[in-house]
Motif scaffolding. Structure first.
Motif, mmCIF file in Angstrom:
data_model
loop_
_atom_site.group_PDB
_atom_site.id
_atom_site.type_symbol
_atom_site.label_atom_id
_atom_site.label_comp_id
_atom_site.label_asym_id
_atom_site.label_seq_id
_atom_site.Cartn_x
_atom_site.Cartn_y
_atom_site.Cartn_z
ATOM 1 N N ALA A 143 19.594 12.143 44.089
ATOM 2 C CA ALA A 143 18.888 11.769 43.048
ATOM 3 C C ALA A 143 19.298 10.500 42.411
ATOM 4 N N SER A 144 19.874 10.062 41.140
ATOM 5 C CA SER A 144 20.237 9.050 40.469
ATOM 6 C C SER A 144 21.029 9.085 39.247
ATOM 7 N N LEU A 145 21.630 8.274 39.086
ATOM 8 C CA LEU A 145 22.195 8.388 37.667
ATOM 9 C C LEU A 145 21.252 8.103 36.651
ATOM 10 N N ALA A 146 20.169 7.536 36.992
ATOM 11 C CA ALA A 146 19.030 7.200 35.956
ATOM 12 C C ALA A 146 18.380 8.792 35.479
ATOM 13 N N GLY A 147 18.416 9.659 36.485
ATOM 14 C CA GLY A 147 18.157 10.976 35.897
ATOM 15 C C GLY A 147 19.251 11.526 34.754
ATOM 16 N N ARG A 148 20.319 11.159 34.574
ATOM 17 C CA ARG A 148 21.028 11.396 33.483
ATOM 18 C C ARG A 148 20.788 10.432 32.282
ATOM 19 N N SER A 149 20.933 9.071 32.643
ATOM 20 C CA SER A 149 21.026 8.212 31.547
ATOM 21 C C SER A 149 19.634 7.819 31.247
ATOM 22 N N GLY A 150 18.521 7.936 31.676
ATOM 23 C CA GLY A 150 17.096 7.534 31.295
ATOM 24 C C GLY A 150 16.922 6.370 31.981
ATOM 25 N N GLY A 151 17.954 5.512 32.565
ATOM 26 C CA GLY A 151 17.582 4.367 33.377
ATOM 27 C C GLY A 151 17.354 3.063 32.337
ATOM 28 N N TYR A 158 10.721 6.614 36.721
ATOM 29 C CA TYR A 158 11.601 6.925 37.839
ATOM 30 C C TYR A 158 12.610 7.919 37.313
ATOM 31 N N ALA A 159 13.250 7.770 36.133
ATOM 32 C CA ALA A 159 14.413 8.591 35.629
ATOM 33 C C ALA A 159 13.751 9.930 35.496
ATOM 34 N N THR A 160 12.620 10.021 34.891
ATOM 35 C CA THR A 160 11.706 11.365 34.807
ATOM 36 C C THR A 160 12.006 12.205 36.144
ATOM 37 N N ALA A 161 11.549 11.317 37.293
ATOM 38 C CA ALA A 161 11.430 12.168 38.630
ATOM 39 C C ALA A 161 12.947 12.504 39.059
ATOM 40 N N LYS A 162 13.976 11.665 38.792
ATOM 41 C CA LYS A 162 15.055 11.721 39.476
ATOM 42 C C LYS A 162 15.870 12.995 38.453
ATOM 43 N N SER A 163 15.578 13.010 37.075
ATOM 44 C CA SER A 163 15.901 14.123 36.526
ATOM 45 C C SER A 163 15.450 15.612 36.833
ATOM 46 N N ALA A 164 14.118 15.569 37.232
ATOM 47 C CA ALA A 164 13.314 16.709 37.969
ATOM 48 C C ALA A 164 14.126 17.156 39.026
ATOM 49 N N LEU A 165 14.634 16.334 39.737
ATOM 50 C CA LEU A 165 15.461 16.861 41.114
ATOM 51 C C LEU A 165 16.673 17.559 40.727
ATOM 52 N N PHE A 166 17.384 17.477 39.398
ATOM 53 C CA PHE A 166 18.421 18.378 39.089
ATOM 54 C C PHE A 166 17.926 19.748 38.913
ATOM 55 N N GLY A 167 17.014 19.888 38.303
ATOM 56 C CA GLY A 167 16.379 21.313 37.926
ATOM 57 C C GLY A 167 15.975 21.922 39.337
ATOM 58 N N PHE A 168 15.239 21.005 40.208
ATOM 59 C CA PHE A 168 14.864 21.655 41.482
ATOM 60 C C PHE A 168 16.141 22.133 42.328
ATOM 61 N N THR A 169 17.177 21.227 42.283
ATOM 62 C CA THR A 169 18.510 21.456 43.020
ATOM 63 C C THR A 169 19.108 22.827 42.547
ATOM 64 N N ARG A 170 19.127 23.152 41.192
ATOM 65 C CA ARG A 170 19.704 24.155 40.778
ATOM 66 C C ARG A 170 19.017 25.708 41.015
ATOM 67 N N GLY A 171 17.707 25.349 40.838
ATOM 68 C CA GLY A 171 16.635 26.335 41.058
ATOM 69 C C GLY A 171 16.655 27.038 42.616
ATOM 70 N N LEU A 172 16.438 25.835 43.382
ATOM 71 C CA LEU A 172 16.641 26.352 44.749
ATOM 72 C C LEU A 172 17.931 26.811 45.239
#
Length: 253
Positions: A143-151, A158-172
């Protein structure tokens, strides 16, 4: 086998031609894994492929594929299965900013492309590879720090997409825990010597960013590869659903 050894394991690394992906593929191969890498725009060099020979001497498998196209993802999974068999490790590294654009001026098509490259690709590859995985499997997403910080400005999509990966990771991780498959992500901060920063970050911005990193240096692809290698190892069997920050203290979750 020790807690870090990957001898006999089959690994897929998306976006494994250059930068962070290439470092991850090399690290997994160095621990004994048989590695397949995907690429679309950045093909691995012959030298890089040569470094990916597994412990049993097998060469790396290189797969050109657009991971946003369902049929192409199906085909890469078919070839992986035919060449290597089951999948033990899947590393989602492919992704990118595409181009900077503030939301007020961003065409919808560009927003959707950024989500497709970073999120849809992870979904499609995961869905295709899961039938090839079994107990002890490892899924790791870059993912990316941008997913936490907003970039920075122009990187909101891009930050929106990387943040979505956090939710995908935890759900999966919750879905697959009963099957003995762990799912984790890493969130790199500023990592130099990558196509991302070579393309989108100015020298002045790099200097300013590095000056604010507590450990006093920029990250390198090998820093991310070390974290991914551990999450992919047998020793990480009790770690799932986590987001590991790899940023030199640049940001604390």
């Amino acid at each position: 086998m020790n807690d870090l050894e990957l001898r006999g394991k089959n690994a897929l690394v998306t976006g494994g031609g250059v930068g962070i992906g290439a470092a991850i593929a090399e690290a997994l191969a160095a621990r004994g894994a048989r590695v397949a890498v995907t690429y679309r725009t950045h093909a691995p060099s012959d030298e890089a492929v040569g470094r990916l020979r597994s412990a049993d001497g097998r060469p790396a498998l290189t797969l050109r594929s657009d991971l946003t196209v369902e049929d192409e993802v199906q085909a890469l999974g078919d070839r992986f299965a035919a060449e290597l068999g089951g999948a033990d490790i899947v590393v989602h590294n492919a992704g990118g900013l595409i181009e900077r654009s503030r939301i007020a001026a961003m065409p919808h098509e560009l927003f959707r492309r950024i989500q497709a490259v970073n999120v849809d690709s992870v979904f499609l590859v995961t869905r295709r590879m899961l039938p090839l995985m079994s107990t002890g499997g490892r899924i790791v997403t870059v993912a990316s720090l941008a997913g936490r910080s907003g970039g920075h400005a122009g990187a909101t999509a891009y930050a929106t997409a990387k943040s979505a990966l956090f939710g995908f990771t935890r759900g999966l991780a919750n879905e697959l825990a009963p099957e003995g498959i762990t799912v984790n992500a890493v969130a790199p901060g500023f990592i130099e010597s990558t196509p991302f920063h070579d393309t989108f970050t100015t020298a002045e911005s790099k200097q300013q960013t590095v000056s604010g990193i507590p450990v006093g240096r920029a990250g390198v692809p090998g820093d991310v590869a070390a974290a991914v290698s551990w999450l992919a190892s047998p020793g990480a069997s009790f770690t799932t659903g986590t987001i590991m920050d790899v940023n030199g203290g640049q940001h604390f979750s």
